[in-house]
Design a protein around this motif. Structure first.
Motif, PDB file in Angstrom:
ATOM      1  N   PRO A   1      45.128  -2.273 -67.008  1.00  0.00           N
ATOM      2  CA  PRO A   1      44.785  -3.693 -67.124  1.00  0.00           C
ATOM      3  C   PRO A   1      43.279  -3.920 -67.048  1.00  0.00           C
ATOM      4  CG  PRO A   1      45.666  -3.234 -64.952  1.00  0.00           C
ATOM      5  CD  PRO A   1      45.840  -1.979 -65.753  1.00  0.00           C
ATOM      6  N   GLU A   2      42.836  -5.034 -67.594  1.00  0.00           N
ATOM      7  CA  GLU A   2      41.412  -5.331 -67.665  1.00  0.00           C
ATOM      8  C   GLU A   2      40.753  -5.366 -66.294  1.00  0.00           C
ATOM      9  OE1 GLU A   2      38.509  -8.559 -69.960  1.00  0.00           O
ATOM     10  OE2 GLU A   2      40.684  -8.882 -69.850  1.00  0.00           O
ATOM     11  N   ASP A   3      41.512  -5.761 -65.262  1.00  0.00           N
ATOM     12  CA  ASP A   3      40.907  -5.867 -63.930  1.00  0.00           C
ATOM     13  C   ASP A   3      40.721  -4.520 -63.243  1.00  0.00           C
ATOM     14  OD1 ASP A   3      43.528  -5.256 -63.231  1.00  0.00           O
ATOM     15  OD2 ASP A   3      43.887  -7.098 -62.116  1.00  0.00           O
ATOM     16  N   ARG A   4      41.110  -3.415 -63.926  1.00  0.00           N
ATOM     17  CA  ARG A   4      40.829  -2.070 -63.407  1.00  0.00           C
ATOM     18  C   ARG A   4      39.839  -1.331 -64.300  1.00  0.00           C
ATOM     19  NH1 ARG A   4      46.369  -0.516 -62.654  1.00  0.00           N
ATOM     20  NH2 ARG A   4      45.857   1.517 -63.570  1.00  0.00           N
ATOM     21  N   ILE A   5      39.052  -2.096 -65.058  1.00  0.00           N
ATOM     22  CA  ILE A   5      38.032  -1.529 -65.936  1.00  0.00           C
ATOM     23  C   ILE A   5      36.700  -2.215 -65.638  1.00  0.00           C
ATOM     24  CG2 ILE A   5      37.307  -1.093 -68.317  1.00  0.00           C
ATOM     25  CD1 ILE A   5      40.269  -1.522 -69.124  1.00  0.00           C
ATOM     26  N   GLY A   6      35.663  -1.430 -65.410  1.00  0.00           N
ATOM     27  CA  GLY A   6      34.336  -1.986 -65.169  1.00  0.00           C
ATOM     28  C   GLY A   6      33.315  -1.367 -66.112  1.00  0.00           C
ATOM     29  N   ILE A   7      32.323  -2.180 -66.500  1.00  0.00           N
ATOM     30  CA  ILE A   7      31.208  -1.707 -67.325  1.00  0.00           C
ATOM     31  C   ILE A   7      29.920  -2.070 -66.598  1.00  0.00           C
ATOM     32  CG2 ILE A   7      30.044  -1.828 -69.557  1.00  0.00           C
ATOM     33  CD1 ILE A   7      32.670  -2.760 -70.792  1.00  0.00           C
TER      34      ILE A   7
ATOM     35  N   ARG B   1      22.978  -0.382 -63.750  1.00  0.00           N
ATOM     36  CA  ARG B   1      22.176  -0.332 -62.525  1.00  0.00           C
ATOM     37  C   ARG B   1      22.922  -0.805 -61.278  1.00  0.00           C
ATOM     38  NH1 ARG B   1      16.699  -2.588 -65.554  1.00  0.00           N
ATOM     39  NH2 ARG B   1      16.433  -0.741 -66.872  1.00  0.00           N
ATOM     40  N   GLY B   2      24.070  -1.418 -61.459  1.00  0.00           N
ATOM     41  CA  GLY B   2      24.792  -1.921 -60.299  1.00  0.00           C
ATOM     42  C   GLY B   2      26.011  -1.121 -59.913  1.00  0.00           C
ATOM     43  N   VAL B   3      26.087   0.131 -60.378  1.00  0.00           N
ATOM     44  CA  VAL B   3      27.325   0.887 -60.163  1.00  0.00           C
ATOM     45  C   VAL B   3      27.657   1.130 -58.693  1.00  0.00           C
ATOM     46  CG1 VAL B   3      27.373   2.020 -62.419  1.00  0.00           C
ATOM     47  CG2 VAL B   3      26.045   3.045 -60.562  1.00  0.00           C
ATOM     48  N   LEU B   4      26.647   1.308 -57.860  1.00  0.00           N
ATOM     49  CA  LEU B   4      26.928   1.612 -56.450  1.00  0.00           C
ATOM     50  C   LEU B   4      27.576   0.445 -55.725  1.00  0.00           C
ATOM     51  CD1 LEU B   4      23.854   3.706 -55.238  1.00  0.00           C
ATOM     52  CD2 LEU B   4      26.196   4.491 -55.659  1.00  0.00           C
ATOM     53  N   LYS B   5      27.317  -0.767 -56.183  1.00  0.00           N
ATOM     54  CA  LYS B   5      27.885  -1.953 -55.533  1.00  0.00           C
ATOM     55  C   LYS B   5      29.035  -2.558 -56.323  1.00  0.00           C
ATOM     56  CE  LYS B   5      23.542  -3.189 -53.223  1.00  0.00           C
ATOM     57  NZ  LYS B   5      22.511  -4.245 -53.026  1.00  0.00           N
ATOM     58  N   HIS B   6      29.334  -2.001 -57.476  1.00  0.00           N
ATOM     59  CA  HIS B   6      30.387  -2.549 -58.325  1.00  0.00           C
ATOM     60  C   HIS B   6      31.759  -2.156 -57.764  1.00  0.00           C
ATOM     61  CE1 HIS B   6      32.736  -3.531 -61.858  1.00  0.00           C
ATOM     62  NE2 HIS B   6      31.651  -3.962 -62.500  1.00  0.00           N
ATOM     63  N   PRO B   7      32.646  -3.124 -57.503  1.00  0.00           N
ATOM     64  CA  PRO B   7      33.938  -2.794 -56.878  1.00  0.00           C
ATOM     65  C   PRO B   7      34.804  -1.858 -57.707  1.00  0.00           C
ATOM     66  CG  PRO B   7      33.872  -5.088 -57.624  1.00  0.00           C
ATOM     67  CD  PRO B   7      32.481  -4.568 -57.702  1.00  0.00           C
ATOM     68  N   ILE B   8      34.725  -1.946 -59.022  1.00  0.00           N
ATOM     69  CA  ILE B   8      35.519  -1.044 -59.863  1.00  0.00           C
ATOM     70  C   ILE B   8      34.989   0.382 -59.754  1.00  0.00           C
ATOM     71  CG2 ILE B   8      36.188  -0.466 -62.226  1.00  0.00           C
ATOM     72  CD1 ILE B   8      37.656  -2.886 -61.105  1.00  0.00           C
ATOM     73  N   PHE B   9      33.672   0.539 -59.829  1.00  0.00           N
ATOM     74  CA  PHE B   9      33.094   1.883 -59.734  1.00  0.00           C
ATOM     75  C   PHE B   9      33.308   2.481 -58.343  1.00  0.00           C
ATOM     76  CE2 PHE B   9      31.137   0.547 -63.621  1.00  0.00           C
ATOM     77  CZ  PHE B   9      30.859   1.709 -64.317  1.00  0.00           C
ATOM     78  N   GLN B  10      33.354   1.650 -57.330  1.00  0.00           N
ATOM     79  CA  GLN B  10      33.599   2.153 -55.980  1.00  0.00           C
ATOM     80  C   GLN B  10      35.007   2.729 -55.847  1.00  0.00           C
ATOM     81  OE1 GLN B  10      32.686  -1.328 -53.627  1.00  0.00           O
ATOM     82  NE2 GLN B  10      30.519  -0.779 -53.411  1.00  0.00           N
ATOM     83  N   LYS B  11      35.931   2.248 -56.669  1.00  0.00           N
ATOM     84  CA  LYS B  11      37.318   2.723 -56.629  1.00  0.00           C
ATOM     85  C   LYS B  11      37.671   3.611 -57.818  1.00  0.00           C
ATOM     86  CE  LYS B  11      38.802  -1.528 -56.469  1.00  0.00           C
ATOM     87  NZ  LYS B  11      39.675  -2.718 -56.411  1.00  0.00           N
TER      88      LYS B  11
END
Length: 303
Positions: A129-135, A138-148
């Motif tokens: 689903p779209e809510d489990r995809i992040g783009i 520079r903000g990857v360390l704080k991005h909730p999708i990238f954190q998971k």
């Protein structure tokens, strides 16, 4: 003191002089007499797909989405051996994954929005689903999708770079560390170490070095001139970031020779690519260790 930079010439010279381990000499002798390869000694090559299409850019230099979609689908099918794009992507991404698409936002030559759109759509085709995809970049360390994230896709343009010689798929992960500038010593020699951090280790499913309009020459930090770009109209796609970068480097160096009329190595030298293989074991940098598959438009391919 910092380590002395290792050039490609140093690397090849060292590789040529490596001794054959005594433990395998009897087996090699036996194999030579029988004409059969020794099991386990065959060179496993990194597969890289270089695909080009002269129609990917319109007359104004804008990207045609339908062409980049076709290019990526063909590249991923070739890479995986799948018969359809969806089947190919489902070999890379599982329905239970949380996916981070690591882009690059450098204003002069960012990851194309058309490519980001394509990647997101194909990931969704895998049942995510779209809510489990992040783009993000520079903000990857704080991005909730990238954190998971359990899976990463790495996509960035190939270009010259003031600190590392070349902006690469390897270097694109520098935003996964809190202080990127600390990795600039010795021309960013040890960037490959970032790939072994918990945030990214073992998660990358695909690397795309975007070579649509690469920058082959730069002067100083953040320098950009359209004079030093050209419509190469290509994508370099691989599961091995080192092999993808090494292929992109060959293209940039060949273009520089063509443009300047002489061999003119990048400065600083992008030795982080070769050290990623020789020092850190991240992937394959040597051309003889890369299976390069060339698809599409061949004119001016340079490799």
């Amino acid at each position: 003191m910092g380590r002395k930079p290792i050039t490609r010439r140093d690397f090849l010279k060292a590789a040529a002089g490596l001794p054959v381990a005594g433990a395998i000499l009897p087996a090699l002798t036996k194999a030579a007499s029988s004409g059969q390869p020794v099991p386990g000694t065959e060179l496993k090559k990194a597969k890289v797909v270089l695909i080009r299409d002269k129609d990917v850019l319109d007359d104004s230099g804008h990207i045609r989405y339908e062409v980049i979609e076709r290019m990526m689908d063909q590249a991923v099918c070739t890479l995986t051996g799948a018969s359809s794009p969806v089947e190919a992507w489902r070999q890379l991404i599982k329905a239970e994954d949380t996916v981070g698409i690591k882009s690059n936002v450098w204003s002069y030559l960012p990851t194309p929005k058309e490519l980001e759109e394509y990647l997101k759509r194909r990931v969704m085709d895998c049942g995510i689903p779209e809510d489990r995809i992040g783009i993000s970049d520079r903000g990857v360390l704080k991005h909730p999708i990238f954190q998971k994230a359990t899976a990463l896709i790495n996509a960035r343009p190939g270009r010259t770079h003031h600190w590392s010689g070349m902006g690469t798929c390897i270097k694109n992960y520098i935003m996964f560390v809190p202080r990127p500038a600390e990795w600039h010593s010795d021309s960013c020699a040890d960037l490959a170490k970032i790939w072994f951090l918990p945030e990214v280790k073992g998660k990358t499913r695909l690397n795309i070095l975007v070579m649509l309009t690469p920058l082959f020459h730069g002067i100083g930090p953040h320098h950009f001139s359209k004079q030093y770009t050209w419509p190469y109209c290509g994508l370099v796609v691989s599961q091995d970031p080192v092999a993808a970068d090494a292929t992109g480097l060959r293209i940039l160096q060949a273009k520089r020779k063509e443009y300047f009329g002489e061999e003119r190595p990048l400065q600083p030298t992008p030795h982080h690519i070769f050290l990623a293989e020789t020092r850190h074991g991240l992937g394959m940098a040597s051309p003889e260790k890369i299976e390069l598959i060339k698809l599409g438009w061949q004119e001016g391919i340079l490799v």
